[in-house]
Enzyme design. Structure first.
Site, PDB file in Angstrom:
ATOM      1  N   TYR A  68      14.462 -36.071  -5.653  1.00  0.00           N
ATOM      2  CA  TYR A  68      15.738 -36.646  -6.087  1.00  0.00           C
ATOM      3  C   TYR A  68      16.767 -36.370  -5.002  1.00  0.00           C
ATOM      4  CZ  TYR A  68      19.995 -37.296  -8.936  1.00  0.00           C
ATOM      5  OH  TYR A  68      21.219 -37.700  -9.423  1.00  0.00           O
TER       6      TYR A  68
ATOM      7  N   ASP B  70      16.643 -32.575   2.705  1.00  0.00           N
ATOM      8  CA  ASP B  70      17.676 -32.554   1.665  1.00  0.00           C
ATOM      9  C   ASP B  70      17.677 -31.130   1.093  1.00  0.00           C
ATOM     10  OD1 ASP B  70      18.357 -34.412  -1.417  1.00  0.00           O
ATOM     11  OD2 ASP B  70      19.238 -32.608  -0.520  1.00  0.00           O
TER      12      ASP B  70
ATOM     13  N   LYS C 162      25.988 -27.927  -3.754  1.00  0.00           N
ATOM     14  CA  LYS C 162      25.816 -26.793  -4.673  1.00  0.00           C
ATOM     15  C   LYS C 162      26.368 -25.475  -4.129  1.00  0.00           C
ATOM     16  CE  LYS C 162      21.771 -29.098  -6.678  1.00  0.00           C
ATOM     17  NZ  LYS C 162      22.091 -29.390  -8.085  1.00  0.00           N
TER      18      LYS C 162
HETATM   19  P1  KE4 Z   1      24.872 -34.049  -6.717  1.00  0.00           P
HETATM   20  O1  KE4 Z   1      25.379 -35.430  -6.426  1.00  0.00           O
HETATM   21  O2  KE4 Z   1      24.408 -33.885  -8.162  1.00  0.00           O
HETATM   22  O3  KE4 Z   1      25.845 -32.939  -6.268  1.00  0.00           O
HETATM   23  O4  KE4 Z   1      23.588 -33.787  -5.789  1.00  0.00           O
HETATM   24  C1  KE4 Z   1      22.504 -34.681  -5.867  1.00  0.00           C
HETATM   25  C2  KE4 Z   1      21.249 -33.970  -5.397  1.00  0.00           C
HETATM   26  C3  KE4 Z   1      20.747 -34.268  -4.145  1.00  0.00           C
HETATM   27  N1  KE4 Z   1      19.648 -33.645  -3.672  1.00  0.00           N
HETATM   28  C4  KE4 Z   1      19.009 -32.696  -4.405  1.00  0.00           C
HETATM   29  C5  KE4 Z   1      17.798 -32.026  -3.829  1.00  0.00           C
HETATM   30  C6  KE4 Z   1      19.485 -32.340  -5.694  1.00  0.00           C
HETATM   31  O5  KE4 Z   1      18.836 -31.394  -6.404  1.00  0.00           O
HETATM   32  C7  KE4 Z   1      20.622 -32.993  -6.200  1.00  0.00           C
HETATM   33  C8  KE4 Z   1      21.174 -32.694  -7.587  1.00  0.00           C
HETATM   34  N2  KE4 Z   1      20.355 -31.867  -8.408  1.00  0.00           N
HETATM   35  C9  KE4 Z   1      20.480 -32.075  -9.843  1.00  0.00           C
HETATM   36  C10 KE4 Z   1      19.584 -31.050 -10.543  1.00  0.00           C
HETATM   37  N3  KE4 Z   1      18.239 -31.235 -10.249  1.00  0.00           N
HETATM   38  C11 KE4 Z   1      21.882 -31.971 -10.317  1.00  0.00           C
HETATM   39  C12 KE4 Z   1      22.037 -31.811 -11.801  1.00  0.00           C
HETATM   40  C13 KE4 Z   1      22.500 -33.070 -12.449  1.00  0.00           C
HETATM   41  O6  KE4 Z   1      22.124 -34.160 -11.972  1.00  0.00           O
HETATM   42  O7  KE4 Z   1      23.257 -32.937 -13.449  1.00  0.00           O
END
Ligand code: KE4
Length: 432
Positions: A149, A244, A272
């Site tokens: 993701y 990533d 994060k």
């Molecule tokens: P954000 O746009 O949510 O800050 O980051 C996206 C993203 C990009 N790359 C990786 C490897 C990530 O894990 C994420 C976001 N992770 C999720 C949890 N697996 C965020 C939680 C959510 O979507 O509410």
């Protein structure tokens, strides 16, 4: 016997009202507990390794707001630094020395990063890095991996992980074919599949983007040789390698997974932890590539709140805390104790299970495994995971509400917390 029927009256009231106001009652899908059943608890406050919900129940937290709370929630030094910064305003929309400070810390820490740009989320960082990859190589196609993701931008919503996997969404309506036609996918840990894609798309692939340790299909580490193989393949084909590290950055090691595994990508995305709980994302890498970003170069990317002083302050203080000696040894020890304990208890109570941990990231699948990719992960018993999650919640343990997420520990988790968690797991798994 720990109380196993917690009072959730206020949570239920607030969540019921929320569902009328916001789609699914949440600001992000995975929070809705859709795949684990039952209703989410509504948080009132967090501190250290703990959560208190609006009904006064206390939980040991293994989500840590999905990664940022690696020093523990509301760390006193972060809070006092924010109080001080607040007095000077919340957002400038202009250069601020704090951006220099955090940029220098990120550049010093992360092997691939010679230059960095701050944004407001991991999604933004991944969107920008994709545009940059394409501009630098003048090629359009990218390779991503099933179950990984990279935020919710159109181009990445192809066999994505996290909430997309959790909700079993096919990909997503509203994403035009044109947005994903250049997104190629391969199974994680499958170098042969990547080689085949490069052969079949000679000279057309801008780069490969991946989670160097997968957290969005559950916890899936790279097989030996996988990251090295991708580094060689991308070099061979004049393509870029992008890690990533939104989730793994400053969690797997102070220099991220790229430091831990000794593989240096061309570009890295972060998020994060570097925001210390406030909205920050970042992307960075080789100076010759990053210099293409406006206004230094022609590749456009912008953001009103990017680099704002509050978020920079929280990030700076968080990295200062993390770079103290002994941090990652502690995180490694405490998380391994938890992950190995969970695995042992699952096996002792007759459940097929596999999983493990790397530094402050862990996961448990209810399948005998091994789990090398998303297909393997999907063989796990998600219904059982849901019952496990609920049982743990009722015993004051807050796990990620999806089989297709990873677990996170912090510097505030103690041996006693781990022992309490394992005792609860033994009770739940014995009763499943
Ligand atoms: P954000 O746009 O949510 O800050 O980051 C996206 C993203 C990009 N790359 C990786 C490897 C990530 O894990 C994420 C976001 N992770 C999720 C949890 N697996 C965020 C939680 C959510 O979507 O509410």
């Amino acid at each position: 016997m720990v109380n196993t029927t917690i009072k959730t009256t206020k949570s239920q009231e607030i969540f019921a009202a929320a569902q009328n106001l916001m789609p699914g009652g949440v600001s992000s899908p995975v929070r809705a507990f859709k795949s684990v059943g039952g209703q989410p608890i509504v948080f009132d406050r967090v501190k250290g390794a703990y959560i208190w919900d609006v009904d006064g129940n206390k939980y040991i937290d293994y989500v840590g707001t999905w990664g940022p709370a690696i020093c523990g929630h509301a760390h006193p030094e972060v809070i006092s630094a924010l109080h001080e910064a607040l007095e000077k305003g919340t957002s400038f929309g202009a250069p601020c020395v704090l951006e220099n400070v955090l940029a220098e810390m990120v550049i010093d820490a992360v092997p691939s990063i010679e230059m960095v740009r701050f944004v407001n989320s991991g999604t933004e960082a991944c969107m920008a890095v994709l545009r940059l990859m394409r501009a630098f190589t003048q090629r359009e196609k990218i390779i991503k991996f099933e179950g990984c993701y990279h935020g919710h931008a159109d181009m990445f919503l192809v066999k994505a992980g996290s909430g997309v996997a959790t909700l079993g969404l096919p990909d997503s309506p509203g994403v035009p074919k044109s947005a994903t036609s250049s997104t190629l996918t391969a199974p994680y840990n499958d170098l042969e599949a990547v080689k085949a894609l490069f052969e079949a798309n000679r000279g057309e692939i801008a780069g490969v983007i991946l989670e160097p340790v997968v957290g969005n299909a559950g916890f899936i580490p790279p097989d030996a040789g996988f990251l090295e193989g991708l580094r060689e393949l991308t070099h061979e084909h004049g393509a870029l390698l992008v890690f990533d590290e939104v989730m793994t950055g400053f969690r797997i090691a102070y220099g991220g997974a790229q430091e831990k595994f000794g593989i240096t990508p061309d570009l890295t995305t972060m998020g994060k932890v570097i925001g210390g709980g406030l909205p920050v994302g970042a992307y960075g890498g080789r100076r010759d590539i990053m210099s293409m970003i406006a206004p230094a170069g022609p590749v456009y990317q912008a953001g009103t709140l990017s680099g704002n002083p509050l978020a920079m302050t929280a990030g700076i203080k968080t990295l200062e805390l993390l770079r103290k000696p002994g941090t990652y040894e502690y995180l490694e020890r405490i998380t391994k104790k938890l992950a190995d304990g969970l695995l042992q208890i699952a096996q002792e109570t007759g459940h097929a299970a596999c999983g493990g941990s790397i530094s402050a990231m862990f996961g448990l699948f209810f399948t005998s495994g091994p789990v090398h990719n998303y297909e393997d992960a999907k063989k796990s018993d998600t219904a059982k995971f849901g019952r496990f999650h609920r049982g743990m919640l009722e015993r004051g343990i807050y796990l990620a509400p999806s089989q297709f997420e990873a677990g996170f520990t912090s510097l505030e988790h103690t041996d006693e917390d781990i022992e309490q968690t394992l005792a609860a797991a033994r009770e739940v798994l014995s009763s499943l």
